[in-house]
Design a protein around this motif. Structure first.
Motif, PDB file in Angstrom:
ATOM      1  N   GLU A 212       0.847  -1.203   0.000  1.00 37.92           N
ATOM      2  CA  GLU A 212       0.000   0.000   0.000  1.00 37.92           C
ATOM      3  C   GLU A 212       0.880   1.251   0.000  1.00 37.92           C
ATOM      4  O   GLU A 212       0.592   2.212  -0.703  1.00 37.92           O
ATOM      5  N   GLY A 215       2.185   2.196  -3.399  1.00 36.80           N
ATOM      6  CA  GLY A 215       1.269   2.523  -4.498  1.00 36.80           C
ATOM      7  C   GLY A 215       0.436   1.380  -5.028  1.00 36.80           C
ATOM      8  O   GLY A 215      -0.263   1.529  -6.030  1.00 36.80           O
TER       9      GLY A 215
ATOM     10  N   GLN B  52       0.669   8.469   5.568  1.00 38.13           N
ATOM     11  CA  GLN B  52       0.506   7.382   6.540  1.00 38.13           C
ATOM     12  C   GLN B  52      -0.102   7.877   7.855  1.00 38.13           C
ATOM     13  O   GLN B  52      -0.540   7.081   8.683  1.00 38.13           O
ATOM     14  N   PRO B  72      -2.205   6.472   1.323  1.00 41.89           N
ATOM     15  CA  PRO B  72      -0.806   6.402   0.863  1.00 41.89           C
ATOM     16  C   PRO B  72      -0.656   5.939  -0.591  1.00 41.89           C
ATOM     17  O   PRO B  72       0.141   6.498  -1.342  1.00 41.89           O
ATOM     18  N   ALA B  73      -1.464   4.939  -0.971  1.00 44.42           N
ATOM     19  CA  ALA B  73      -1.298   4.390  -2.332  1.00 44.42           C
ATOM     20  C   ALA B  73      -1.558   5.471  -3.384  1.00 44.42           C
ATOM     21  O   ALA B  73      -0.859   5.548  -4.407  1.00 44.42           O
ATOM     22  N   VAL B  76       1.355   7.902  -3.656  1.00 46.65           N
ATOM     23  CA  VAL B  76       2.448   7.332  -4.455  1.00 46.65           C
ATOM     24  C   VAL B  76       2.154   7.541  -5.942  1.00 46.65           C
ATOM     25  O   VAL B  76       3.050   7.900  -6.717  1.00 46.65           O
ATOM     26  N   HIS B  77       0.907   7.356  -6.334  1.00 50.37           N
ATOM     27  CA  HIS B  77       0.556   7.556  -7.743  1.00 50.37           C
ATOM     28  C   HIS B  77       0.780   8.999  -8.185  1.00 50.37           C
ATOM     29  O   HIS B  77       1.027   9.249  -9.358  1.00 50.37           O
ATOM     30  N   VAL B  81       7.098   8.981  -2.791  1.00 51.16           N
ATOM     31  CA  VAL B  81       7.236   7.666  -2.163  1.00 51.16           C
ATOM     32  C   VAL B  81       8.218   7.755  -1.004  1.00 51.16           C
ATOM     33  O   VAL B  81       9.176   8.519  -1.050  1.00 51.16           O
ATOM     34  N   TYR B  84      11.341   3.256   4.450  1.00 50.42           N
ATOM     35  CA  TYR B  84      11.163   3.034   5.888  1.00 50.42           C
ATOM     36  C   TYR B  84      12.488   3.148   6.641  1.00 50.42           C
ATOM     37  O   TYR B  84      13.527   2.725   6.149  1.00 50.42           O
ATOM     38  N   ARG B  88      11.796  -2.691   5.516  1.00 52.08           N
ATOM     39  CA  ARG B  88      10.635  -3.575   5.406  1.00 52.08           C
ATOM     40  C   ARG B  88      10.608  -4.211   4.029  1.00 52.08           C
ATOM     41  O   ARG B  88       9.808  -3.846   3.182  1.00 52.08           O
ATOM     42  N   LEU B 101       7.809  -5.909  -9.203  1.00 53.15           N
ATOM     43  CA  LEU B 101       6.483  -5.711  -8.594  1.00 53.15           C
ATOM     44  C   LEU B 101       6.060  -4.244  -8.616  1.00 53.15           C
ATOM     45  O   LEU B 101       4.925  -3.925  -8.942  1.00 53.15           O
ATOM     46  N   PHE B 102       7.001  -3.359  -8.254  1.00 55.38           N
ATOM     47  CA  PHE B 102       6.610  -1.953  -8.115  1.00 55.38           C
ATOM     48  C   PHE B 102       6.831  -1.137  -9.385  1.00 55.38           C
ATOM     49  O   PHE B 102       6.461   0.028  -9.441  1.00 55.38           O
ATOM     50  N   ARG B 104       5.485  -1.092 -12.216  1.00 55.74           N
ATOM     51  CA  ARG B 104       4.385  -0.672 -13.085  1.00 55.74           C
ATOM     52  C   ARG B 104       3.395   0.253 -12.380  1.00 55.74           C
ATOM     53  O   ARG B 104       2.335   0.538 -12.905  1.00 55.74           O
ATOM     54  N   VAL B 105       3.788   0.705 -11.179  1.00 52.84           N
ATOM     55  CA  VAL B 105       2.878   1.574 -10.426  1.00 52.84           C
ATOM     56  C   VAL B 105       2.713   2.925 -11.129  1.00 52.84           C
ATOM     57  O   VAL B 105       1.614   3.451 -11.252  1.00 52.84           O
ATOM     58  N   LYS B 143      13.488  -0.159  -4.044  1.00 51.77           N
ATOM     59  CA  LYS B 143      12.035  -0.334  -4.018  1.00 51.77           C
ATOM     60  C   LYS B 143      11.324   0.994  -4.297  1.00 51.77           C
ATOM     61  O   LYS B 143      10.364   1.066  -5.055  1.00 51.77           O
ATOM     62  N   ALA B 144      11.821   2.030  -3.664  1.00 55.60           N
ATOM     63  CA  ALA B 144      11.207   3.354  -3.837  1.00 55.60           C
ATOM     64  C   ALA B 144      11.438   3.865  -5.263  1.00 55.60           C
ATOM     65  O   ALA B 144      10.530   4.420  -5.884  1.00 55.60           O
ATOM     66  N   VAL B 147       9.089   2.787  -8.300  1.00 53.71           N
ATOM     67  CA  VAL B 147       7.791   3.395  -8.628  1.00 53.71           C
ATOM     68  C   VAL B 147       7.968   4.695  -9.426  1.00 53.71           C
ATOM     69  O   VAL B 147       6.991   5.384  -9.689  1.00 53.71           O
TER      70      VAL B 147
END
Lengths: 325, 236
Positions: A212, A215, B52, B72-73, B76-77, B81, B84, B88, B101-102, B104-105, B143-144, B147
């Motif tokens: 979440e 995104g 958050q 939050p989601a 990010v869009h 972003v 942590y 995590r 995974l991320f 294509r956000v 990870k950040a 996106v």
């Protein structure tokens, strides 16, 4: 010049990726095992063995469906028998109202499972962890109670529908049909597991909050997974009613929860293919033990489930992957 | 130049504890460090910007639009972003799968470039559960970046790392800055962090005590009082 059958580049990529996934040796081996059992039943001609394999196929459908939604996301669903019973009772209801086409019945059972699964998933999957599990646990009890309380209202001749048509003319044909359906479900779920959709489901299991915060809204993915999975469970319930020619409250029974989960854990949770392979082992063994040990069999399997969770939590495929690494 | 991010009069309390009181700052371009002693409210402020937490009062605007009530989601869009402070990762995922995974956000990204920039290329096929702490910190950044953000919110990106490991991450951040990435960094290790930021906002007990360039930061009497003692920093 011949036109390209797949003009869209993204569709071509998708088909290429699917082709690559389906060349996996484990996937092909699983299909080979399913085909081998269907052929073996035909060769042996033993009704008990064939019936055991039919039962195994039904449990495999349940286990694979459970593994796809609960195994991949970590949202433990105890409502499996409810959707199984729903499929069985839909079959009975439809037959009693004049529908006798087996493909149409099975397709409608799938649809009933999808709709029921979606209606259950939409409000409950907003809850997390134990709250979702608790609500799912109530479902089979609700199903049983509704049937017991309102069976005359539903126009049930007894506490269930009897005299339903057979799934196929012979037991061997029934097994072939169920094996084919399972191959289809397995392929679909396996392809989804290996796609980005499956990656999101596994991400939910690992840390939904991280998804979440990066995104990805997990809710639509969870709803889609549980809806699809319960469609297959509804199909299996219908197929069960057509195999026993009876749709009764036993379809909401505890066994349709215990065995699928046991099979999924033994195969390796979230592995999909593992559930198919473990399904044959567990059900054939249980059928053999029923002959020799009777009702003690269930006690034995409950003990095995405890040992499995304690000593082999990643299941057989998890163990294989560890060895390979 | 109009501000990319505006934080305007943000206050936040937990129970009777005022964690943030009327905090404001803006970022148009470059990098900003959010600093302050323990309990100053830095992470709370970063969490409010990332969606958050919701502020009790005040507003957060990104490209002129309010984002302080968005989940939050959705933030990010929009292009923000956050990483942590306590890493995590998705334990069963490989490094490459995290990026896949991320990625294509917010449209596609160059996974190879992210791996090269964070130095995670050699461990791309390792699961997060098998990585060292330094690699996990770099994975948090990867990870950040996956996106494709416009503004990175970094919560203690070098916290707990050795000097060499910290230097590697700071090298990556400097490269990102050269590429035009806007960043807000919360960090305790001031000397290492202030060397690459353009702007500093210092908090103490939930209030802004300094806002300006890194060059003026250490000379500021309110900052010295907050860090070196001698009574609380003057308010206002």
């Amino acid at each position: 010049m011949a036109s390209d059958p797949l003009p869209s580049p993204s569709l071509r990529r998708l088909v290429r990726a699917a082709g690559h996934t389906l060349r996996s040796r484990l996937y092909l081996a699983t299909l080979a095992v399913m085909a081998a059992f269907a052929l073996l039943a035909d060769l042996l001609g033993s009704p008990y063995f064939t019936l055991s394999l039919i039962l195994a196929s039904l449990y495999i459908a349940l286990a694979v469906a459970w593994d796809f939604s609960s195994g991949l996301t970590g949202y433990i669903n105890f409502g499996l028998p409810f959707f199984f019973g729903l499929g069985a009772f839909s079959t009975g209801y439809l037959v009693y109202h004049g529908l006798h086409s087996i493909p149409a019945l099975l397709a409608l059972d799938f649809g009933v499972g999808l709709v029921g699964g979606g209606l259950f998933a939409l409000p409950t999957l907003r809850l997390r962890g134990p709250f979702f599990t608790f609500l799912s646990l109530l479902l089979p009890l609700i199903g049983t109670d509704i049937v017991l309380a309102f069976w005359t209202t539903f126009g049930l001749p007894t506490i269930g529908y009897y005299g339903l048509p057979f799934l196929a003319p012979t037991l061997e044909d029934s097994l072939l049909l169920l094996s084919g359906a399972n191959a289809l479900f397995l392929t679909g779920f396996y392809l989804l597991r290996e796609s980005r959709f499956g990656l999101v489901l596994r991400g939910i299991r690992d840390d939904e909050e991280v998804l979440e915060s990066q995104g990805i809204s997990s809710f639509p993915y969870k709803v889609a997974a549980f809806t699809l999975s319960n469609g297959v469970v509804g199909f299996a319930g219908g197929a069960y009613a057509l195999t026993t020619t009876f749709a009764g409250v036993d379809a909401f029974g505890f066994l349709f929860l215990l065995f699928p989960i046991l099979i999924a854990i033994l195969g390796g949770t979230g592995e999909i293919l593992g559930a198919a392979l473990a399904g044959y082992a567990v059900i054939l063994l249980s059928q053999y033990l029923y002959l020799t040990m009777g009702s003690l069999t269930l006690l034995l399997f409950a003990g095995a489930a405890i040992l499995l969770v304690l000593f082999l939590p990643r299941g057989l495929l998890g163990l294989l992957r560890k060895e390979a690494a | 130049m109009s501000a990319l991010l505006e934080v305007e009069g943000v206050s936040k309390s937990f129970g009777g504890n005022h964690v943030l009181s009327d905090v404001s700052f803006s970022l148009a371009d470059g990098t900003l460090a959010l600093v302050g002693p323990n309990g100053a409210g830095k992470t709370t402020l970063l969490n409010i910007v990332a969606g958050q937490l919701s502020p009790d009062r005040g507003a957060v605007r990104f490209r002129g639009a309010r984002i302080d009530r968005l989940p939050p989601a959705r933030i990010v869009h929009r292009g923000l972003v956050k990483t942590y402070q306590v890493v995590r990762p998705l334990r069963s995922f490989t490094v490459a799968q995290h990026i896949e995974l991320f990625s294509r956000v917010r449209g596609s990204v160059d996974a190879e470039r992210i791996l090269a920039l964070t130095g995670l290329g050699p461990v791309r096929d390792r699961r997060a559960g098998e990585l060292s702490f330094g690699d996990l910190k770099r994975l948090e950044l990867a990870k950040a970046l996956a996106v494709n953000p416009e503004l990175l919110l970094l919560d203690e990106p070098i916290g707990g790392l050795s000097r060499d490991e910290a230097r590697r991450i700071l090298g990556s951040l400097e490269e990102l800055k050269r590429d035009g990435m806007r960043m807000i960094v919360v960090e305790h290790r001031l000397l290492e962090t202030l060397s690459f930021v353009d702007q500093v906002v210092a908090l103490d007990q939930g209030r802004t005590i300094f806002s300006g360039s890194p060059a003026r930061f250490f000379a500021d009497p309110a900052v010295r009082a907050a860090y070196l003692g001698g009574g609380h920093a003057p308010r206002g």
